[in-house]
Design a protein around this motif. Structure first.
Motif, PDB file in Angstrom:
ATOM      1  N   VAL A 506      68.553  34.106  -9.486  1.00  0.00           N
ATOM      2  CA  VAL A 506      67.541  33.422  -8.681  1.00  0.00           C
ATOM      3  C   VAL A 506      68.170  32.295  -7.866  1.00  0.00           C
ATOM      4  N   ALA A 507      67.805  32.199  -6.598  1.00  0.00           N
ATOM      5  CA  ALA A 507      68.261  31.069  -5.778  1.00  0.00           C
ATOM      6  C   ALA A 507      67.046  30.299  -5.296  1.00  0.00           C
ATOM      7  N   ILE A 508      67.132  28.966  -5.341  1.00  0.00           N
ATOM      8  CA  ILE A 508      66.026  28.137  -4.837  1.00  0.00           C
ATOM      9  C   ILE A 508      66.398  27.640  -3.444  1.00  0.00           C
ATOM     10  N   ALA A 509      65.519  27.897  -2.447  1.00  0.00           N
ATOM     11  CA  ALA A 509      65.808  27.475  -1.070  1.00  0.00           C
ATOM     12  C   ALA A 509      64.706  26.564  -0.558  1.00  0.00           C
ATOM     13  N   THR A 510      64.969  25.261  -0.557  1.00  0.00           N
ATOM     14  CA  THR A 510      64.014  24.310   0.023  1.00  0.00           C
ATOM     15  C   THR A 510      64.805  23.353   0.896  1.00  0.00           C
ATOM     16  N   SER A 511      64.115  22.521   1.668  1.00  0.00           N
ATOM     17  CA  SER A 511      64.879  21.595   2.522  1.00  0.00           C
ATOM     18  C   SER A 511      65.628  20.584   1.663  1.00  0.00           C
ATOM     19  N   PHE A 523      74.249  29.407   1.127  1.00  0.00           N
ATOM     20  CA  PHE A 523      73.096  30.161   0.642  1.00  0.00           C
ATOM     21  C   PHE A 523      72.974  31.489   1.400  1.00  0.00           C
ATOM     22  N   ILE A 524      73.131  31.423   2.733  1.00  0.00           N
ATOM     23  CA  ILE A 524      73.003  32.632   3.550  1.00  0.00           C
ATOM     24  C   ILE A 524      74.078  33.643   3.153  1.00  0.00           C
ATOM     25  N   ALA A 525      75.309  33.149   2.968  1.00  0.00           N
ATOM     26  CA  ALA A 525      76.410  34.047   2.598  1.00  0.00           C
ATOM     27  C   ALA A 525      76.106  34.727   1.260  1.00  0.00           C
ATOM     28  N   ILE A 535      64.810  35.142  -4.230  1.00  0.00           N
ATOM     29  CA  ILE A 535      64.858  33.827  -3.594  1.00  0.00           C
ATOM     30  C   ILE A 535      63.486  33.185  -3.802  1.00  0.00           C
ATOM     31  N   VAL A 536      63.466  31.944  -4.282  1.00  0.00           N
ATOM     32  CA  VAL A 536      62.207  31.206  -4.383  1.00  0.00           C
ATOM     33  C   VAL A 536      62.307  30.076  -3.379  1.00  0.00           C
ATOM     34  N   GLY A 537      61.382  30.017  -2.423  1.00  0.00           N
ATOM     35  CA  GLY A 537      61.577  29.007  -1.386  1.00  0.00           C
ATOM     36  C   GLY A 537      60.308  28.482  -0.754  1.00  0.00           C
TER      37      GLY A 537
END
Length: 725
Positions: A506-511, A523-525, A535-537
């Motif tokens: 799981v990856a967390i993507a927030t500002s 993250f993109i790579a 992805i949780v964002g």
């Protein structure tokens, strides 16, 4: 300049002073727009020579005037840019000095050309070789940079390198900070456009060649190749020797854009954003001012730079809320871009898959020309969208994901495809609802949602100040103790995924987690290489990312955005969910989207599920016309703040007592702002709603300037507010 050119009026960067008169010493020539150094008391300040008729006069006799010190070695600000500064200050009720400061945003750039010292290997050998020196010399082959940067590259201390400098193994080189940027080649890699894209690109090229103001709304479904399409008019402008500005909403997004730009133009564009070092900022500013920076890509602040000969502005993802600045000068870069293009006479392109209602309205009334891209690039399909009614399919106790969404996640994990769970949580005033039936508490006076304040144990409305006791049981279904402030956070969802699918990565993507271009790139790579399953964002993930393996999007709580005291809530929810849905199935595999909702028939949710954008915009337009919201009426927020709560409240009440009585103008408040305490300041707010016919700015400026507030009180005016917290 005219007769008494020995006297000039300066705009200085101090709102309290505004304008000052000076005399021009013998032998110095200045013109309106010249940037100069002038004495003020014992110090020297920077100012801009302004057109006298446009700044309030002061009647200091000529004999009392002090002389200017020098003219700074930068090109004078052009007349259209001076008009833009005046317009922005007027429209957004901001001091001209604060707007002008955004133009002169690199103090160092004003001092003329400069050099810095960099270091490189000289080819000599040290008197004695140590392992560290050997490592350093190997790593630095072909490198040239400051000692600090070289130390980073070689992974040794600065001391090791200084030792090598003393022995002549590393030599200093003097470099011009303002060295030119690598040129963009408009013919580097001209793409084969699909017929629909070609037609749009041709129309835009024509407009760039015509060199006149032309606003376009480029409306294309997600994945239709908007970027490739607007690269062509950019290339056209570069061929003509004109500059281009591309505004992007989040600097984290630039990574993907830069790759595409380099593939098309064979070089990097000039970047402008807040994380630049002062030398980089200075180099960019000077290249922009002298016209050698061809294509500038930046955050909203890049809009006010003093371009020598701008020929095109592109605002990408033009519906984005982050184009509106929240403090200082509260301008909207989308709207000011259009004004800049108008003052300087060139085309501007607002590109978006989900344009703002205001922009669509402008296109409908013929002010903007609308260009459409209807089909996904390379024949990819738009995803299939399904609703999950949470009142029927309930997640388990303490859980947020419904069984059908969990099953879909398991299925994707088994197939080795990626999923995205989206929370449109950030930036919304929370609200209170019943966890059993989804009932929400509404204000009887102004239809906003009520929010529970734990401290005061009250439900409060943030628009008009109405307060009430929270009931013991839900008035709708009678369930006791069921009130909950809505919605989980990103971490909560990530934990739940880990419980249900322990083997998923799981990856967390927030500002907050992707707060720098490097982290975003990393993250993109990871996502592109398949190192992430789920992805949780937050809304950051709705923006231009392209993951071919992503085939499932789950919107955890599609209702969240409909709540909170926000005029554009429905529109924002529609945009975010449509954008996030657009992340699914961009490759060869079709995508699927699940919307978890308690209100499956709400117009927003229905329009999303049916893929019927027109129906949504129609319903929303009607709703806004009813309440006089933009684009039919105008809103403004006035925020009064102080570090002392009593002082802020007293100022707000006093302002309230002197409110102007004007037909077609309604003033709500004062009420505590939803974020009643922000950065140590207590905040009270008024909301002003006016019909289009009312001179809103003039009335507000007159109302506020008549007050004599305590020194600790700050008053901020936000015209066309986007954030209602």
């Amino acid at each position: 300049m005219h007769g008494h050119m020995n006297r000039v009026r300066l705009l200085v960067f101090n709102a309290a002073i505004g304008a000052l008169d000076y005399k021009v010493p013998e032998g110095m020539t200045v013109e309106p727009g010249s940037v100069v150094l002038a004495p003020l008391g014992p110090r020297q300040i920077t100012g801009i020579v302004w057109d006298e008729k446009r700044l309030p006069a002061n009647d200091v006799p000529a004999s009392k005037l002090r002389a200017l010190v020098e003219v700074m070695p930068v090109p004078p600000l052009s007349a259209p840019l001076r008009r833009l500064i005046e317009w922005t200050a007027d429209y957004y009720c901001a001091p001209m000095s604060a707007v002008a400061r955004m133009v002169i945003s690199s103090g160092g750039a004003l001092n003329g050309p400069a050099t810095m010292t960099e270091y490189r290997l000289s080819g000599g050998m040290p008197e004695r070789m140590t392992p560290q020196r050997e490592v350093a010399m190997e790593a630095l082959e072909g490198e040239q940079a400051t000692i600090r940067e070289l130390a980073g590259i070689a992974g040794v201390s600065e001391g090791v390198l200084r030792g090598l400098v003393n022995q002549g193994v590393i030599e200093p080189v003097s470099v011009a900070i303002d060295r030119p940027f690598p040129p963009a080649d408009p013919d580097y890699d001209i793409p084969e456009l699909e017929p629909e894209q070609r037609e749009v690109a041709d129309r835009l090229n024509e407009a760039v060649k015509a060199r006149t103001f032309a606003p376009f709304l480029l409306d294309g479904v997600t994945g239709s190749g908007k970027t490739e399409t607007y690269f062509e008019p950019m290339a056209e402008a570069v061929r003509m020797g004109r500059q281009v500005l591309v505004l992007l909403p989040e600097i984290a997004l630039t990574e993907n854009f830069l790759k595409r730009f380099e593939a098309r133009f064979g070089a990097s564009p000039v970047l402008w954003h807040s994380s630049l070092k002062s030398t980089e900022r200075r180099r960019a500013w000077r290249a922009i001012a002298d016209g050698t920076a061809q294509v500038v890509v930046g955050a909203r602040s890049a809009l006010f730079l003093p371009y020598r000969n701008l020929g095109l502005i592109v605002v990408d993802e033009a519906h984005e809320v982050s184009f509106k600045q929240d403090d200082g000068v509260r301008y909207n870069a989308r709207d000011v871009s259009v004004m800049r293009a108008r003052f300087e006479g060139f085309p501007v392109v607002l590109a978006s898959a989900t344009p703002a209602l205001e922009s669509l309205q402008m296109a409908e009334s013929g002010v903007y020309e609308k260009l459409d891209l209807h089909s996904r690039y390379g024949g990819a399909e738009l995803p299939h969208i399904e609703r999950i009614d949470l009142t029927e399919e309930k997640p388990g106790a303490g859980r947020w994901l419904a069984p059908r969404l969990v099953a879909a996640l398991e299925d994707r994990l088994a197939k080795g495809e990626q999923s995205l769970l989206f929370l449109n949580r950030r930036g919304f005033a929370p609200l209170t609802l019943c966890r059993n039936c989804g009932f929400r508490f509404q204000c009887p006076n102004c239809s906003a949602w009520l929010v529970e304040h734990r401290l005061s144990r009250r439900l409060a409305c943030h628009h008009c100040g109405h307060e009430t006791q929270p009931p013991d049981a839900c008035p709708e279904c009678g369930e006791p103790d069921c009130l909950v402030a809505c919605g989980p956070g990103v971490e909560r969802i990530a934990d739940e995924v880990a419980e249900i699918l322990p083997e998923a990565r799981v990856a967390i993507a927030t500002s907050d987690t992707l707060n720098s271009p490097e982290r975003a790139a990393q993250f993109i790579a990871e996502a592109e290489s398949g190192a992430v399953d789920i992805i949780v964002g937050t809304q950051l993930v709705t923006k231009g990312f392209h993951f071919p393996e992503l085939t499932l999007v789950g919107v955890v709580d599609a209702d969240l955005g409909l709540e909170g005291g926000d005029l554009r809530a429905a529109e924002r929810t529609y945009q975010q969910i449509a954008q996030v849905a657009g992340r699914a199935g961009r490759g060869a595999k079709p995508g699927e989207v699940f919307l978890q909702t308690r209100h499956p028939t709400a117009p927003v949710i229905a329009a999303l599920a049916d893929g019927d954008r027109e129906a949504f915009y129609e319903a929303e337009t009607e709703a806004r016309r009813m309440v006089g919201a933009p684009p039919f009426g105008r809103w403004a927020a006035i925020i009064i703040s102080s570090e002392d709560d009593a002082e802020a409240r007293e100022a707000a009440n006093r302002l309230g007592a002197s409110r102007p009585k004007v037909d077609e103008l309604m003033i709500l408040g004062p009420a505590p702002a939803p974020l009643a305490l922000l950065r140590g300041r207590y905040r009270y707010r008024f909301l002003v709603n006016a019909r289009r016919s009312v001179e809103l700015q003039r009335i507000i400026t007159g109302w506020i300037s008549g007050q004599n507030f305590a020194p600790g009180v700050r008053v901020g005016v936000d015209i066309d507010p986007y954030s209602f917290v």
